[in-house]
Design a protein around this motif. Structure first.
Motif, PDB file in Angstrom:
ATOM      1  N   PRO A  24       0.817  -1.310  -0.061  1.00  0.00           N
ATOM      2  CA  PRO A  24       0.061   0.174  -0.102  1.00  0.00           C
ATOM      3  C   PRO A  24       1.037   1.269   0.087  1.00  0.00           C
ATOM      4  O   PRO A  24       1.859   1.372   0.719  1.00  0.00           O
ATOM      5  N   ALA A  25       0.534   2.185  -0.826  1.00  0.00           N
ATOM      6  CA  ALA A  25       1.320   3.418  -1.053  1.00  0.00           C
ATOM      7  C   ALA A  25       0.681   4.506  -0.068  1.00  0.00           C
ATOM      8  O   ALA A  25       0.103   5.449  -0.150  1.00  0.00           O
ATOM      9  N   ASP A  26       0.998   4.207   1.483  1.00  0.00           N
ATOM     10  CA  ASP A  26       0.650   4.958   2.480  1.00  0.00           C
ATOM     11  C   ASP A  26       1.599   5.654   3.117  1.00  0.00           C
ATOM     12  O   ASP A  26       3.017   5.594   2.782  1.00  0.00           O
ATOM     13  N   GLN A  27       1.419   6.445   4.139  1.00  0.00           N
ATOM     14  CA  GLN A  27       2.311   7.226   4.813  1.00  0.00           C
ATOM     15  C   GLN A  27       3.695   6.150   5.466  1.00  0.00           C
ATOM     16  O   GLN A  27       4.720   6.436   5.588  1.00  0.00           O
ATOM     17  N   TRP A  28       3.008   5.001   5.856  1.00  0.00           N
ATOM     18  CA  TRP A  28       4.164   4.165   6.482  1.00  0.00           C
ATOM     19  C   TRP A  28       5.122   3.654   5.538  1.00  0.00           C
ATOM     20  O   TRP A  28       6.197   3.366   5.494  1.00  0.00           O
ATOM     21  N   SER A  29       4.348   3.340   4.000  1.00  0.00           N
ATOM     22  CA  SER A  29       5.393   3.016   2.955  1.00  0.00           C
ATOM     23  C   SER A  29       6.574   3.951   2.739  1.00  0.00           C
ATOM     24  O   SER A  29       7.728   3.614   2.372  1.00  0.00           O
TER      25      SER A  29
ATOM     26  N   ILE B 263       7.229  -2.877  12.171  1.00  0.00           N
ATOM     27  CA  ILE B 263       6.597  -1.663  12.795  1.00  0.00           C
ATOM     28  C   ILE B 263       5.643  -1.021  11.816  1.00  0.00           C
ATOM     29  O   ILE B 263       4.331  -0.628  12.463  1.00  0.00           O
ATOM     30  N   ALA B 264       5.978  -0.976  10.761  1.00  0.00           N
ATOM     31  CA  ALA B 264       4.978  -0.416   9.532  1.00  0.00           C
ATOM     32  C   ALA B 264       3.962  -1.137   9.493  1.00  0.00           C
ATOM     33  O   ALA B 264       2.726  -0.900   9.323  1.00  0.00           O
TER      34      ALA B 264
ATOM     35  N   ARG C  25      -0.066  -0.053  10.271  1.00  0.00           N
ATOM     36  CA  ARG C  25      -0.802  -0.144   9.058  1.00  0.00           C
ATOM     37  C   ARG C  25      -2.078  -0.961   9.686  1.00  0.00           C
ATOM     38  O   ARG C  25      -3.227  -0.679   9.506  1.00  0.00           O
ATOM     39  N   ALA C  26      -1.882  -2.038  10.263  1.00  0.00           N
ATOM     40  CA  ALA C  26      -2.699  -2.799  10.942  1.00  0.00           C
ATOM     41  C   ALA C  26      -3.764  -2.212  11.950  1.00  0.00           C
ATOM     42  O   ALA C  26      -5.048  -2.293  12.054  1.00  0.00           O
ATOM     43  N   MET C  27      -3.138  -1.245  12.837  1.00  0.00           N
ATOM     44  CA  MET C  27      -3.765  -0.693  13.701  1.00  0.00           C
ATOM     45  C   MET C  27      -4.395   0.721  13.167  1.00  0.00           C
ATOM     46  O   MET C  27      -5.253   1.232  13.959  1.00  0.00           O
TER      47      MET C  27
END
Length: 207
Positions: free
Chosen positions: A90-95, A141-142, A146-148
């Motif tokens: 997923p292209a999210d902030q964590w990535s 951790i990412a 993401r899961a939380m």
């Protein structure tokens, strides 16, 4: 094609042989004349019947071959190799944070590679390998964040991931500083203090 040609040749000879036999043998009643007539009919039938029969066989064979080409279905296309399955990230902030840490590791490995060969470089390479191993914890951790659904920056998972990115960037800068000193003086005795300090600065996310 060959069967059609042979068939036409045989039919042509047989037809001409039959015609000449009837023409030559019918008027004669003597056995010697009959045998001579049959031989003569056979000799004459080969060129006069064989050539037209062969040409006719070629024509029939060509027609059959063209019909077979039209009737036969086209060969199936060769099987295409199955594309390798690559799980989408997923292209999210964590990535993006993970990508920053991965880039820091890539630059550290490249910096260590420029250091002159020496026991000090071997020590520094082991430190860089430990630094690279920390990426597994960053990715873990990412996945947890993401899961939380930790979209807020003050979320504990978010804060820990951002702290990891800062630690990676700081360690990258420290490696560059030590490598610059070792470039001119790669002796282990001179670099020992810097390497011990660098080893202490390793990010330790799993601790």
């Amino acid at each position: 094609m060959a069967r059609s040609v042979l068939g036409g040749l045989a039919i042509g000879i047989a037809v001409m042989f039959t015609l000449f036999t009837l023409m030559l043998v019918a008027p004669s009643n003597e056995s010697g004349s009959v045998v001579a007539s049959l031989v003569a009919a056979l000799i004459v039938s080969v060129p006069l019947g064989g050539i037209p029969g062969t040409l006719l066989g070629l024509l029939v064979g060509s027609i059959r071959r063209s019909n077979q080409r039209v009737l036969l279905p086209p060969p199936p296309p060769p099987p295409q190799p199955r594309p390798l399955y690559v799980p989408a990230t997923p292209a999210d902030q964590w990535s993006k944070v993970v990508a920053r840490c991965e880039e820091s590791v890539r630059r550290v490995l490249a910096v260590v590679d420029t250091v002159p060969e020496s026991p000090a470089k071997e020590w520094m390479s082991r430190i860089a390998a430990q630094f690279e191993a920390e990426l597994d914890d960053v990715r873990g951790i990412a996945r947890l964040a993401r899961a939380m659904g930790a979209v807020e920056e003050n979320h504990p998972a978010s804060q820990r991931l951002f702290a990891a990115a800062r630690d990676f960037a700081a360690f990258e800068a420290e490696v560059g500083r030590v490598a610059l000193k070792m470039f001119d003086r790669p002796e282990l005795d001179r670099a020992r203090t810097d390497l011990e300090f660098l080893e202490q600065q390793l990010p330790s996310l799993g601790a």
